[in-house]
Design a protein around this motif. Structure first.
Motif, short mmCIF file in Angstrom:
data_model
loop_
_atom_site.label_atom_id
_atom_site.label_comp_id
_atom_site.label_asym_id
_atom_site.label_seq_id
_atom_site.Cartn_x
_atom_site.Cartn_y
_atom_site.Cartn_z
N TYR A 156 -3.14 -2.72 2.14
CA TYR A 156 -4.40 -2.61 2.89
C TYR A 156 -5.11 -3.94 3.07
O TYR A 156 -6.03 -4.03 3.88
CB TYR A 156 -5.35 -1.64 2.17
N GLY A 157 -4.72 -4.95 2.34
CA GLY A 157 -5.41 -6.23 2.42
C GLY A 157 -4.79 -7.21 3.39
O GLY A 157 -5.21 -8.37 3.45
N GLY A 158 -3.78 -6.79 4.11
CA GLY A 158 -3.16 -7.67 5.09
C GLY A 158 -2.28 -8.75 4.48
O GLY A 158 -2.01 -9.77 5.10
N MET A 159 -1.85 -8.55 3.25
CA MET A 159 -1.02 -9.55 2.57
C MET A 159 0.36 -8.97 2.32
O MET A 159 0.79 -8.80 1.17
CB MET A 159 -1.68 -9.96 1.26
N ALA A 160 1.07 -8.66 3.38
CA ALA A 160 2.38 -8.03 3.27
C ALA A 160 3.37 -8.88 2.48
O ALA A 160 4.33 -8.36 1.93
CB ALA A 160 2.93 -7.74 4.66
N ALA A 161 3.12 -10.18 2.40
CA ALA A 161 4.01 -11.07 1.65
C ALA A 161 4.01 -10.74 0.16
O ALA A 161 4.93 -11.14 -0.56
CB ALA A 161 3.60 -12.52 1.86
N LEU A 162 3.02 -10.01 -0.31
CA LEU A 162 2.97 -9.63 -1.73
C LEU A 162 3.88 -8.44 -2.04
O LEU A 162 3.96 -8.02 -3.19
CB LEU A 162 1.53 -9.28 -2.14
N GLY A 163 4.56 -7.92 -1.02
CA GLY A 163 5.43 -6.75 -1.21
C GLY A 163 6.50 -6.96 -2.26
O GLY A 163 6.75 -6.08 -3.10
N PHE A 164 7.15 -8.12 -2.23
CA PHE A 164 8.19 -8.39 -3.23
C PHE A 164 7.60 -8.40 -4.63
O PHE A 164 8.17 -7.83 -5.56
CB PHE A 164 8.89 -9.73 -2.94
N TRP A 165 6.46 -9.06 -4.79
CA TRP A 165 5.83 -9.15 -6.11
C TRP A 165 5.33 -7.79 -6.58
O TRP A 165 5.37 -7.48 -7.78
CB TRP A 165 4.70 -10.18 -6.10
#
Length: 164
Positions: free
Chosen positions: A129-138
């Protein structure tokens, strides 16, 4: 042959639930998902909480807390979005805090699971929801670590019951 189910049985079911979550977490990290395994893990934790609540001779506050764990798991499964994630993140800490209040020596496990749940929830909400899709792996990596923390807690409960 008469089967006898004890707290040790339900702690083993919690351990199996954590192991299934860990297996699904590793599958997600490798690029695939075993959704059925996660549903089995969810069901095993819910069943264990229900039977812990139904144990004869336990205090009413224990029954209430274990029923609360089951309700949190059900709500997390039925409600989509951040509310479901929040309910899911509260279930295991409530279960472990109930065991801690019963006198089980799970303070470190409770702290670790609580911190891991909070961190995973934060990363999940930021990725989704925060627009930080790059955190998906973490987020997925934290899921595996959270499953390990849950497994350690369940194993500790199982071993303590074995020693008693």
């Amino acid at each position: 042959m008469k089967l006898k189910f004890t707290r040790k049985t339900w702690y083993f079911l919690l351990l199996a639930s954590a192991a299934a979550s860990m297996l699904n977490g590793f599958a997600i990290l490798s690029g695939t998902s075993f959704g059925l395994i996660e549903q089995i893990a969810f069901a095993a934790a819910g069943i264990a909480a229900l039977f812990l609540a139904a144990e004869k001779g336990s205090a009413s506050w224990e029954k209430r807390n274990f029923t609360g764990v089951f309700v949190l798991l059900m709500v997390s499964y039925m409600v989509n979005g951040w509310a479901g994630y929040l309910c899911s993140a509260l279930a295991w800490p409530l279960l472990l805090s109930t065991e801690y209040k019963r006198g089980m020596a799970v303070q470190r496990q409770l702290q670790l699971v609580g911190a891991a749940e909070a961190l995973h929830l934060f990363f999940l909400l930021m990725a989704k929801y925060g627009g930080m899709a790059a955190l998906g792996f973490w987020t997925n990596l934290l899921w595996v670590l959270l499953a390990c923390a849950r497994g350690w807690a369940a194993l500790s409960l199982y071993k303590m019951q074995e020693d008693a």
